[in-house]
Design a protein around this motif. Structure first.
Motif, mmCIF file in Angstrom:
data_model
loop_
_atom_site.group_PDB
_atom_site.id
_atom_site.type_symbol
_atom_site.label_atom_id
_atom_site.label_comp_id
_atom_site.label_asym_id
_atom_site.label_seq_id
_atom_site.Cartn_x
_atom_site.Cartn_y
_atom_site.Cartn_z
ATOM 1 N N VAL A 98 -50.832 31.932 52.063
ATOM 2 C CA VAL A 98 -50.149 30.767 52.635
ATOM 3 C C VAL A 98 -51.165 29.794 53.239
ATOM 4 C CG1 VAL A 98 -48.574 30.022 54.465
ATOM 5 C CG2 VAL A 98 -47.960 31.965 53.000
ATOM 6 N N ARG A 101 -53.426 28.221 50.102
ATOM 7 C CA ARG A 101 -52.635 28.021 48.880
ATOM 8 C C ARG A 101 -53.459 27.373 47.766
ATOM 9 N NH1 ARG A 101 -46.934 27.160 48.460
ATOM 10 N NH2 ARG A 101 -46.956 27.334 50.717
ATOM 11 N N CYS A 162 -46.711 36.368 43.469
ATOM 12 C CA CYS A 162 -47.189 35.574 44.613
ATOM 13 C C CYS A 162 -47.700 34.203 44.178
ATOM 14 C CB CYS A 162 -48.280 36.334 45.365
ATOM 15 S SG CYS A 162 -47.653 37.752 46.306
ATOM 16 N N TRP A 165 -44.757 32.133 43.508
ATOM 17 C CA TRP A 165 -44.118 31.774 44.777
ATOM 18 C C TRP A 165 -44.873 30.646 45.479
ATOM 19 C CZ3 TRP A 165 -45.692 32.380 49.999
ATOM 20 C CH2 TRP A 165 -44.679 32.187 50.945
ATOM 21 N N LEU A 166 -46.205 30.654 45.388
ATOM 22 C CA LEU A 166 -46.983 29.574 45.996
ATOM 23 C C LEU A 166 -46.719 28.241 45.305
ATOM 24 C CD1 LEU A 166 -50.419 31.339 46.571
ATOM 25 C CD2 LEU A 166 -48.794 30.633 48.330
ATOM 26 N N GLU A 169 -41.557 27.980 46.142
ATOM 27 C CA GLU A 169 -41.033 29.013 47.036
ATOM 28 C C GLU A 169 -39.533 29.199 46.799
ATOM 29 O OE1 GLU A 169 -42.189 28.589 51.136
ATOM 30 O OE2 GLU A 169 -44.193 27.913 50.583
ATOM 31 N N THR A 172 -37.910 33.469 50.914
ATOM 32 C CA THR A 172 -38.736 33.392 52.122
ATOM 33 C C THR A 172 -39.966 34.295 51.958
ATOM 34 O OG1 THR A 172 -37.701 35.267 53.252
ATOM 35 C CG2 THR A 172 -36.652 33.084 53.507
ATOM 36 N N ARG A 173 -40.924 34.087 52.831
ATOM 37 C CA ARG A 173 -42.127 34.918 52.817
ATOM 38 C C ARG A 173 -41.772 36.378 53.050
ATOM 39 N NH1 ARG A 173 -45.063 37.651 56.060
ATOM 40 N NH2 ARG A 173 -47.342 37.646 56.125
ATOM 41 N N LEU A 176 -40.254 37.880 50.000
ATOM 42 C CA LEU A 176 -41.289 38.146 48.999
ATOM 43 C C LEU A 176 -42.012 39.451 49.306
ATOM 44 C CD1 LEU A 176 -42.994 37.220 46.551
ATOM 45 C CD2 LEU A 176 -44.466 36.007 48.189
#
Length: 199
Positions: A98, A101, A162, A165-166, A169, A172-173, A176
């Motif tokens: 995060v 990124r 991941c 997701w980056l 999104e 949520t983190r 994940l």
């Protein structure tokens, strides 16, 4: 340009890595210029290129440093449940992903074909797999080999998920992290003893 400070070669190398890491985290790879790295470090371009002959070499050194730090901060403690150990490791990596990124996307997208970057990532995944194998209760070589294969596939799954997701999104983190941990637990369950500590 900030005033140039006299540093030892090791100190200058560390300073340039820190500036590079900050810029690669803040900007897409294509937007980071070696001239800007030199300017922010307060050094000439010639000195920067003596330490790092190319932007790719600087990025590789930054990424290697990050991989080493992530391995050091991933603490697999057999006294904890497997779920807790996996969760801690995922938290360490997600915090880095995060905060960095652009660097993570550069390594996995822009420089996906670079053999140096791929070696850094492969070595980190292999080290994580070896450490997980060391803390799991495995009954015999056959089980160990099967678990090793599952972990190898799971680590690639986590990497791909991941990176996606980056980019976008879709959860949520925390979701994940729980998806990744749950995937490992589900895949390993048939191979591990029925012990609450493995859940």
């Amino acid at each position: 340009m900030p005033p140039r400070r006299r540093l030892t070669p090791d100190g200058r190398h560390a300073q340039l890595l820190a500036v590079g890491a900050r810029l690669f985290a803040a900007h897409p790879y294509a937007d980071v210029l070696m001239e800007e790295v030199a300017e922010q470090a307060g050094v000439s371009r010639a000195l920067l290129y003596r330490h790092f002959p190319s932007k790719q070499a600087l990025f590789a050194a930054v990424y290697q440093q990050a991989a080493d730090r992530l391995l050091a901060e991933t603490r697999l403690d057999p006294a904890q449940s497997l779920r807790e150990q996996l969760g801690q490791g995922m938290d360490v990596h997600l915090d880095y992903f995060v905060a960095n990124r652009n660097a993570v996307l550069a390594a996995n997208r822009v420089l996906a074909g670079d053999p140096v970057i791929q070696t850094i990532m492969s070595n980190e995944l292999d080290a994580l797999r070896a450490r997980l194998l060391a803390v799991l209760p495995l009954a015999g070589d056959d089980v160990r080999e099967a678990v090793s294969g599952v972990l190898k596939s799971w680590l690639v799954f986590v990497q791909v998920l991941c990176v996606d997701w980056l980019t976008r999104e879709t959860c949520t983190r925390d979701q994940l992290r729980d998806i990744c941990v749950g995937a490992a637990l589900g895949a390993l369950e048939p191979l591990l003893p029925d012990d609450p500590a493995n859940r």
